[in-house]
Design a protein around this motif. Sequence first.
Motif, PDB file in Angstrom:
ATOM      1  N   CYS A  44      25.056  37.624  53.633  1.00 31.99           N
ATOM      2  CA  CYS A  44      23.818  38.646  52.722  1.00 31.99           C
ATOM      3  C   CYS A  44      22.438  37.493  52.758  1.00 31.99           C
ATOM      4  O   CYS A  44      22.129  37.815  52.490  1.00 31.99           O
ATOM      5  CB  CYS A  44      24.469  37.749  51.450  1.00 31.99           C
ATOM      6  SG  CYS A  44      26.120  37.920  51.059  1.00 31.99           S
ATOM      7  N   GLY A  47      20.035  39.428  55.358  1.00 32.60           N
ATOM      8  CA  GLY A  47      19.959  41.437  54.724  1.00 32.60           C
ATOM      9  C   GLY A  47      20.793  41.549  55.500  1.00 32.60           C
ATOM     10  O   GLY A  47      21.137  43.056  55.409  1.00 32.60           O
ATOM     11  N   SER A  48      21.875  41.615  55.928  1.00 32.78           N
ATOM     12  CA  SER A  48      22.694  42.329  56.462  1.00 32.78           C
ATOM     13  C   SER A  48      23.406  43.112  56.161  1.00 32.78           C
ATOM     14  O   SER A  48      24.152  44.366  56.274  1.00 32.78           O
ATOM     15  CB  SER A  48      24.364  41.482  57.585  1.00 32.78           C
ATOM     16  OG  SER A  48      23.600  40.957  58.851  1.00 32.78           O
ATOM     17  N   PRO A  50      23.222  44.350  51.888  1.00 28.82           N
ATOM     18  CA  PRO A  50      21.866  45.086  51.423  1.00 28.82           C
ATOM     19  C   PRO A  50      22.129  44.648  50.108  1.00 28.82           C
ATOM     20  O   PRO A  50      23.035  44.364  49.641  1.00 28.82           O
ATOM     21  CB  PRO A  50      21.741  46.078  51.838  1.00 28.82           C
ATOM     22  CG  PRO A  50      23.006  46.687  52.518  1.00 28.82           C
ATOM     23  CD  PRO A  50      23.916  45.725  52.782  1.00 28.82           C
ATOM     24  N   ASN A  51      20.585  44.307  49.386  1.00 28.78           N
ATOM     25  CA  ASN A  51      20.650  44.332  48.418  1.00 28.78           C
ATOM     26  C   ASN A  51      21.697  44.923  47.032  1.00 28.78           C
ATOM     27  O   ASN A  51      21.846  44.326  46.008  1.00 28.78           O
ATOM     28  CB  ASN A  51      19.543  43.421  47.710  1.00 28.78           C
ATOM     29  CG  ASN A  51      18.722  43.015  47.757  1.00 28.78           C
ATOM     30  OD1 ASN A  51      19.263  41.348  48.127  1.00 28.78           O
ATOM     31  ND2 ASN A  51      17.315  42.811  48.359  1.00 28.78           N
ATOM     32  N   GLN A  52      21.842  46.149  47.154  1.00 28.97           N
ATOM     33  CA  GLN A  52      22.329  47.374  46.268  1.00 28.97           C
ATOM     34  C   GLN A  52      24.064  46.716  46.787  1.00 28.97           C
ATOM     35  O   GLN A  52      24.343  47.344  45.808  1.00 28.97           O
ATOM     36  CB  GLN A  52      21.978  48.117  46.720  1.00 28.97           C
ATOM     37  CG  GLN A  52      22.190  49.044  47.917  1.00 28.97           C
ATOM     38  CD  GLN A  52      21.009  49.102  48.804  1.00 28.97           C
ATOM     39  OE1 GLN A  52      19.733  47.662  49.033  1.00 28.97           O
ATOM     40  NE2 GLN A  52      21.012  49.568  50.118  1.00 28.97           N
ATOM     41  N   GLU A  73      31.221  52.249  48.437  1.00 31.78           N
ATOM     42  CA  GLU A  73      30.457  50.826  48.510  1.00 31.78           C
ATOM     43  C   GLU A  73      31.336  50.299  49.079  1.00 31.78           C
ATOM     44  O   GLU A  73      31.040  49.076  49.790  1.00 31.78           O
ATOM     45  CB  GLU A  73      29.592  50.582  47.289  1.00 31.78           C
ATOM     46  CG  GLU A  73      28.282  51.249  46.547  1.00 31.78           C
ATOM     47  CD  GLU A  73      28.384  51.223  45.435  1.00 31.78           C
ATOM     48  OE1 GLU A  73      29.083  49.846  44.533  1.00 31.78           O
ATOM     49  OE2 GLU A  73      26.905  50.814  44.835  1.00 31.78           O
ATOM     50  N   GLN A  76      31.278  50.491  53.072  1.00 39.51           N
ATOM     51  CA  GLN A  76      29.828  50.304  53.285  1.00 39.51           C
ATOM     52  C   GLN A  76      30.449  48.873  53.552  1.00 39.51           C
ATOM     53  O   GLN A  76      30.099  48.376  54.941  1.00 39.51           O
ATOM     54  CB  GLN A  76      28.805  50.184  52.420  1.00 39.51           C
ATOM     55  CG  GLN A  76      28.556  52.141  52.922  1.00 39.51           C
ATOM     56  CD  GLN A  76      27.646  51.940  50.850  1.00 39.51           C
ATOM     57  OE1 GLN A  76      27.752  51.339  50.935  1.00 39.51           O
ATOM     58  NE2 GLN A  76      26.689  53.191  52.190  1.00 39.51           N
TER      59      GLN A  76
END
Length: 151
Positions: A44, A47-48, A50-52, A73, A76
Amino acid sequence: MNELKVTSMEELKNQSTEIIELSPFVGDKPICVRTKRPSILGLCQDGSIPNQLLGVARKLFYQEDIQKVDLKEHGQIIDIICKNTLVEPSIEQLKETNLKLTDEQKFELWAYSQQGIEGLKSFRKVTKSTVDNSNGKDLQNKTKPNFKHKK
């Protein structure tokens, strides 16, 4: 009295990965892969993830409202975890040879990333009913014919 020694970098490196068995692509011979347990917080932070997808990740990691997680999601997040768990062969190496992990293999890697070898035990249980299916008489006695759809 034993004196404590600092663990060498080589030992740390050797301890950071583990070879585990995953379900086979086909057949019944499991495949062995080298894995590491990723830091979810680290993924987290770097950035591995992503924020969304952070909200979805939180729900999955903390078992909150999992039924409300979007399937796309969810997939993902599982793919990100697999990419960061599988060391050898890597996801990139599999892609180069046109291989993709099966859903079962992905969920095994997910379980391993969360609980280590203990997480894989649920995939390895063999019940009596899956092994001993030679007694068809008992099965016949327990089932009733369904003639509802017969013309």
